[in-house]
Design a protein around this motif. Structure first.
Motif, PDB file in Angstrom:
ATOM      1  N   UNK B  33       0.836  -1.196   0.000  1.00  7.34           N
ATOM      2  CA  UNK B  33       0.000   0.000   0.000  1.00  7.34           C
ATOM      3  C   UNK B  33       0.872   1.247   0.000  1.00  7.34           C
ATOM      4  N   UNK B  34       0.242   2.352  -0.390  1.00  8.22           N
ATOM      5  CA  UNK B  34       0.942   3.637  -0.380  1.00  8.22           C
ATOM      6  C   UNK B  34       0.362   4.479   0.747  1.00  8.22           C
ATOM      7  N   UNK B  35       1.213   5.291   1.377  1.00  9.46           N
ATOM      8  CA  UNK B  35       0.692   6.308   2.314  1.00  9.46           C
ATOM      9  C   UNK B  35       0.853   7.652   1.621  1.00  9.46           C
ATOM     10  N   UNK B  36      -0.210   8.158   0.992  1.00 13.58           N
ATOM     11  CA  UNK B  36      -0.051   9.302   0.088  1.00 13.58           C
ATOM     12  C   UNK B  36       0.103  10.661   0.756  1.00 13.58           C
ATOM     13  N   UNK B  37      -0.281  10.816   2.002  1.00 12.09           N
ATOM     14  CA  UNK B  37      -0.208  12.160   2.583  1.00 12.09           C
ATOM     15  C   UNK B  37       0.599  12.144   3.870  1.00 12.09           C
ATOM     16  N   UNK B  38       1.835  11.745   3.726  1.00 11.76           N
ATOM     17  CA  UNK B  38       2.724  11.678   4.880  1.00 11.76           C
ATOM     18  C   UNK B  38       3.433  13.018   5.041  1.00 11.76           C
ATOM     19  N   UNK B  39       3.638  13.415   6.271  1.00 11.81           N
ATOM     20  CA  UNK B  39       4.412  14.619   6.554  1.00 11.81           C
ATOM     21  C   UNK B  39       5.825  14.185   6.939  1.00 11.81           C
ATOM     22  N   UNK B  40       6.836  14.719   6.251  1.00 16.92           N
ATOM     23  CA  UNK B  40       8.217  14.293   6.475  1.00 16.92           C
ATOM     24  C   UNK B  40       9.113  15.521   6.629  1.00 16.92           C
ATOM     25  N   UNK B  41       9.778  15.633   7.765  1.00 15.00           N
ATOM     26  CA  UNK B  41      10.746  16.716   7.970  1.00 15.00           C
ATOM     27  C   UNK B  41      12.116  16.100   8.200  1.00 15.00           C
ATOM     28  N   UNK B  42      13.133  16.663   7.579  1.00 13.69           N
ATOM     29  CA  UNK B  42      14.486  16.186   7.860  1.00 13.69           C
ATOM     30  C   UNK B  42      15.252  17.249   8.624  1.00 13.69           C
ATOM     31  N   UNK B  43      15.820  16.827   9.747  1.00 14.39           N
ATOM     32  CA  UNK B  43      16.582  17.718  10.618  1.00 14.39           C
ATOM     33  C   UNK B  43      18.059  17.338  10.516  1.00 14.39           C
ATOM     34  N   UNK B  44      18.910  18.302  10.175  1.00 14.36           N
ATOM     35  CA  UNK B  44      20.356  18.054  10.118  1.00 14.36           C
ATOM     36  C   UNK B  44      21.041  19.023  11.064  1.00 14.36           C
ATOM     37  N   UNK B  45      21.633  18.475  12.130  1.00 16.29           N
ATOM     38  CA  UNK B  45      22.289  19.329  13.120  1.00 16.29           C
ATOM     39  C   UNK B  45      23.688  19.695  12.637  1.00 16.29           C
ATOM     40  N   UNK B  46      24.159  20.850  13.064  1.00 18.89           N
ATOM     41  CA  UNK B  46      25.546  21.207  12.801  1.00 18.89           C
ATOM     42  C   UNK B  46      26.425  20.339  13.690  1.00 18.89           C
ATOM     43  N   UNK B  47      27.659  20.065  13.235  1.00 18.22           N
ATOM     44  CA  UNK B  47      28.529  19.119  13.938  1.00 18.22           C
ATOM     45  C   UNK B  47      28.707  19.479  15.409  1.00 18.22           C
ATOM     46  N   UNK B  48      28.818  20.776  15.692  1.00 20.90           N
ATOM     47  CA  UNK B  48      29.118  21.195  17.072  1.00 20.90           C
ATOM     48  C   UNK B  48      27.885  21.186  17.953  1.00 20.90           C
ATOM     49  N   UNK B  49      26.686  21.127  17.346  1.00 24.19           N
ATOM     50  CA  UNK B  49      25.470  21.313  18.136  1.00 24.19           C
ATOM     51  C   UNK B  49      24.536  20.106  18.090  1.00 24.19           C
ATOM     52  N   UNK B  50      25.078  18.943  17.658  1.00 20.92           N
ATOM     53  CA  UNK B  50      24.217  17.771  17.465  1.00 20.92           C
ATOM     54  C   UNK B  50      23.558  17.344  18.774  1.00 20.92           C
ATOM     55  N   UNK B  51      24.310  17.375  19.886  1.00 25.12           N
ATOM     56  CA  UNK B  51      23.755  16.939  21.173  1.00 25.12           C
ATOM     57  C   UNK B  51      22.595  17.841  21.583  1.00 25.12           C
ATOM     58  N   UNK B  52      22.815  19.154  21.494  1.00 22.62           N
ATOM     59  CA  UNK B  52      21.773  20.108  21.869  1.00 22.62           C
ATOM     60  C   UNK B  52      20.553  19.951  20.966  1.00 22.62           C
ATOM     61  N   UNK B  53      20.792  19.774  19.662  1.00 17.27           N
ATOM     62  CA  UNK B  53      19.685  19.629  18.711  1.00 17.27           C
ATOM     63  C   UNK B  53      18.819  18.433  19.075  1.00 17.27           C
ATOM     64  N   UNK B  54      19.457  17.330  19.461  1.00 14.88           N
ATOM     65  CA  UNK B  54      18.721  16.130  19.828  1.00 14.88           C
ATOM     66  C   UNK B  54      17.822  16.371  21.030  1.00 14.88           C
ATOM     67  N   UNK B  55      18.346  17.089  22.028  1.00 11.71           N
ATOM     68  CA  UNK B  55      17.568  17.357  23.251  1.00 11.71           C
ATOM     69  C   UNK B  55      16.375  18.262  22.931  1.00 11.71           C
ATOM     70  N   UNK B  56      16.623  19.337  22.161  1.00 13.65           N
ATOM     71  CA  UNK B  56      15.529  20.251  21.806  1.00 13.65           C
ATOM     72  C   UNK B  56      14.470  19.523  20.981  1.00 13.65           C
ATOM     73  N   UNK B  57      14.944  18.688  20.039  1.00 16.54           N
ATOM     74  CA  UNK B  57      14.029  17.989  19.138  1.00 16.54           C
ATOM     75  C   UNK B  57      13.122  17.032  19.917  1.00 16.54           C
ATOM     76  N   UNK B  58      13.738  16.246  20.810  1.00 18.28           N
ATOM     77  CA  UNK B  58      12.947  15.298  21.605  1.00 18.28           C
ATOM     78  C   UNK B  58      11.890  16.032  22.416  1.00 18.28           C
ATOM     79  N   UNK B  59      12.274  17.186  22.974  1.00 17.53           N
ATOM     80  CA  UNK B  59      11.329  17.974  23.764  1.00 17.53           C
ATOM     81  C   UNK B  59      10.184  18.494  22.911  1.00 17.53           C
ATOM     82  N   UNK B  60      10.516  19.008  21.723  1.00 16.77           N
ATOM     83  CA  UNK B  60       9.485  19.585  20.859  1.00 16.77           C
ATOM     84  C   UNK B  60       8.505  18.524  20.373  1.00 16.77           C
ATOM     85  N   UNK B  61       8.998  17.309  20.153  1.00 23.24           N
ATOM     86  CA  UNK B  61       8.140  16.242  19.621  1.00 23.24           C
ATOM     87  C   UNK B  61       7.457  15.446  20.734  1.00 23.24           C
TER      88      UNK B  61
END
Lengths: 88, 201
Positions: B33-61
């Motif tokens: 089957x197809x899922x035709x209306x999926x919402x997809x966001x890609x998050x790419x953290x900067x090398x120096x801020x990957x840890x912080x990005x992960x924490x903020x992202x988990x909180x927001x989601x």
């Protein structure tokens, strides 16, 4: 098929990776034409251990540094090419 | 927001009348089957801020941050760790936050790209799902190598895909470049036919 044990993704087929080039320090922007000639065109092509950059383009999309035996294909060392903490 | 449409809207097999010769008389061991209306966001953290990005992202989601090559959450809203500092948020419209909101949360630590219109999503499910995918994918798709909760970038034939195993049926979800949707759909139909295929799209 040759397989590489990606430090992020685990063991994957070589077909997920793209060869970049041999590992060498990138010359400064104002380096001499001779230095750039050496970096861009000249290869040692050793028989045995060879340090190479590979891109895991169908996986985690990270650049890896692999020391690979060009005679036996044995992978002697594999690690991420990124040095995030040093650049921070 | 632009209206989302099935990537297979123009494909003849979407009309059930055109797939009479894809017999479902025998045992069905793969459903597609197809899922035709999926919402997809890609998050790419900067090398120096990957840890912080992960924490903020988990909180927001309001989700736990998954380990490498795993996902957390459910079909409605999930987050997938597909590389160091790289996450994909996948789910239903409404359940997944707007790109602008995530972008504001992660300002300065990561970039956010909305891929909803750039990918097609398929689900391959059933007892022979792994055997079907094995015709186009080099990964070992069986438990324990690829258990439920796995999500990773790999290959489907000569193109890239993001593959996740979402339940124990097993059901696999494939995200591929939208321009390849018909190629992937036809490849899956051909690969699954011998096992007994039911198309739900």
């Amino acid at each position: 098929m040759q397989q590489f044990n990606c430090p992020f993704c685990g063991t994957r087929d070589q077909s997920e990776f793209t060869y970049g080039r041999e590992v060498a320090p990138v010359p400064a922007l104002d380096a001499s034409p001779a230095d750039w000639q050496r970096f861009v065109y000249e290869r040692d092509n050793p028989c045995g251990a060879h340090a190479e950059w590979w891109h895991h383009n169908h996986g985690c999309r990270q650049w890896l540094e692999i020391v690979r035996d060009t005679l036996t294909h044995e992978v002697l060392e594999i690690k991420a090419a990124r040095r995030s903490k040093e650049r921070a | 927001m632009l209206e989302r449409r099935s990537a297979l809207a123009a494909h003849p097999l979407v009309n059930p009348a055109n797939r009479a010769d894809l017999s479902t008389a025998g045992t069905v061991r793969v459903t597609l089957s197809e899922r035709p209306t999926l919402s997809i966001l890609q998050v790419s953290a900067f090398a120096q801020t990957a840890d912080a990005a992960g924490i903020y992202l988990a909180g927001a989601l309001e989700l736990e941050l998954p380990a490498a090559n795993r996902f957390s959450g459910d079909l409605r809203k999930s987050v997938r760790a597909i590389g160091p500092g790289i996450w994909q948020i996948v789910g239903d419209d409404g359940a997944v936050p707007e790109a602008a909101a995530i972008r504001a949360t992660l300002a300065g630590v990561a970039t956010v790209v909305d891929l909803s219109h750039a990918r097609a999503a398929f689900q391959v499910s059933g007892a022979a799902a792994a055997r079907t995918l094995a015709k186009h994918c080099g990964l070992d798709l069986y438990t324990p190598k690829f258990p439920t909760g796995s999500a990773t970038n790999t290959r489907f034939g000569h193109i890239g895909m993001t593959l996740a195993r979402i339940d124990d049926a097993p059901t696999f979800e494939l995200l591929v470049f939208r321009g390849y949707a018909e190629f992937v759909f036809e490849s899956l139909v051909e690969a699954a036919e011998e096992f007994g295929l039911l198309i739900l799209t």
